[in-house]
Write a protein that holds these residues in place. Sequence first.
Motif, PDB file in Angstrom:
ATOM      1  N   SER A 130      24.481 -28.980 -18.964  1.00 50.66           N
ATOM      2  CA  SER A 130      25.567 -29.030 -19.949  1.00 50.66           C
ATOM      3  C   SER A 130      26.912 -28.693 -19.323  1.00 50.66           C
ATOM      4  N   PHE A 131      26.953 -27.717 -18.410  1.00 52.70           N
ATOM      5  CA  PHE A 131      28.215 -27.340 -17.783  1.00 52.70           C
ATOM      6  C   PHE A 131      28.731 -28.464 -16.878  1.00 52.70           C
ATOM      7  N   GLY A 132      27.823 -29.123 -16.165  1.00 51.84           N
ATOM      8  CA  GLY A 132      28.249 -30.232 -15.318  1.00 51.84           C
ATOM      9  C   GLY A 132      28.809 -31.382 -16.124  1.00 51.84           C
ATOM     10  N   THR A 133      28.139 -31.718 -17.234  1.00 44.71           N
ATOM     11  CA  THR A 133      28.623 -32.802 -18.095  1.00 44.71           C
ATOM     12  C   THR A 133      29.980 -32.458 -18.686  1.00 44.71           C
ATOM     13  N   ALA A 134      30.146 -31.209 -19.127  1.00 46.75           N
ATOM     14  CA  ALA A 134      31.429 -30.771 -19.689  1.00 46.75           C
ATOM     15  C   ALA A 134      32.542 -30.875 -18.652  1.00 46.75           C
ATOM     16  N   CYS A 135      32.244 -30.520 -17.415  1.00 46.88           N
ATOM     17  CA  CYS A 135      33.227 -30.629 -16.329  1.00 46.88           C
ATOM     18  C   CYS A 135      33.570 -32.097 -16.071  1.00 46.88           C
TER      19      CYS A 135
END
Length: 393
Positions: free
Chosen positions: A364-369
């Motif tokens: 989720s953090f990678g996608t948000a970035c």
Amino acid sequence: MKKSRVSLLGWVVIALVSGIVFGHFLPDAIARIFVTFNSLFGNFLSFAIPLIILGLVTPAIGDLGKGAGKLLALTALIAYGSTLFSGFFTYFSCSAVFPQIISPSAELVAVENPEDFMLKPYFVVGMPPLMDVMTALLLSFTIGLGLSIISGTTLRNGFNDFKDIIIQVIESVIIPLLPLHIFGIFLNMTVSGQVAGILFMFVKVILVIFILHILLLLIQFLIAGGVSGKNPFRLLRNMLPAYATALGTQSSAATIPVTLKQTLRNGVSENIAVFTIPLCATIHLSGSTMKIVACAMAIMLMAGEPIHLAAYSGFIMMLGIAMVAAPGVPGGAIMAALGILQTMLGFNETLQALMIALYIAMDSFGTACNVTGDGAIAVLVDRIAGKRPRESA
């Protein structure tokens, strides 16, 4: 998409925890059944990786070149540059931080040589790949560049059909079986007494990557703000709804409507925003690149393997191309990266499984970035393309 990605993360967590729990009391005879499955799955993955590269990279390069105008070339170049920057920023940051918090560990030294420390499968079925990974990459570049030039459609349509087959293999075979594979890996490591240090490393790596991805977004918007003459912190603040949406959906594609809306709020011309945001959702994966580079470095440090800039420079450049070809399915980015992890960094099937588990834990953090950075690229393209920006809200 949202349902499948969330459930994949849940299954990976369940598989990881279950492997550790069952590894403390499951008899070796039963544990070896799962080890045998891991051997079969790992061999199938080795067989499939060159096909995955050929099926994904070839049409991706061909489609980028098809009717390529200046705007498409500009956006693709900026997206690739952002991905490269993310990779090298991560490399130098982790080179400074990781040696202070991660030491060579007997746990991953053992994983580097699993035949010496871990349970063995009951039997092994050889599944030799049709070609090695580097051959698949070179063939993909050659055919993809050719498809971008020629006017014929027969071969292009054939590779698009092949891409659909590969995506079906990933979605219907590889991804559903990944949790069982991860269960078997952690079960084997627990039975062999190799798991405690690895879990502690997971926590430290996740914390470092979270901090780095915030810094990356600040840098991206400072650059976008400097080039466009806009307040970078206002630009970033306007993109926060897209960031929050991506945390929930874990899908760049599902976040496109919100990303587009917030990009327009940043004063990007509508025709530029409508073009760049859907395109960048496919080709700009700076957050995913950061996760893969950092996780690979952490695992190599724990395994006592040397990390050299020369080797990682080539890896990061190839990874940027692989991210362009990453399919929009759960775990698609890490699946596209497995081939170069194997060829350029020497990751065996156990280390690949650890990479997959660690990557999905931060999905989720990678996608948000990724999607938030798309907003910065849109601002850059709008300014460089010479469009008159609207007043931001």
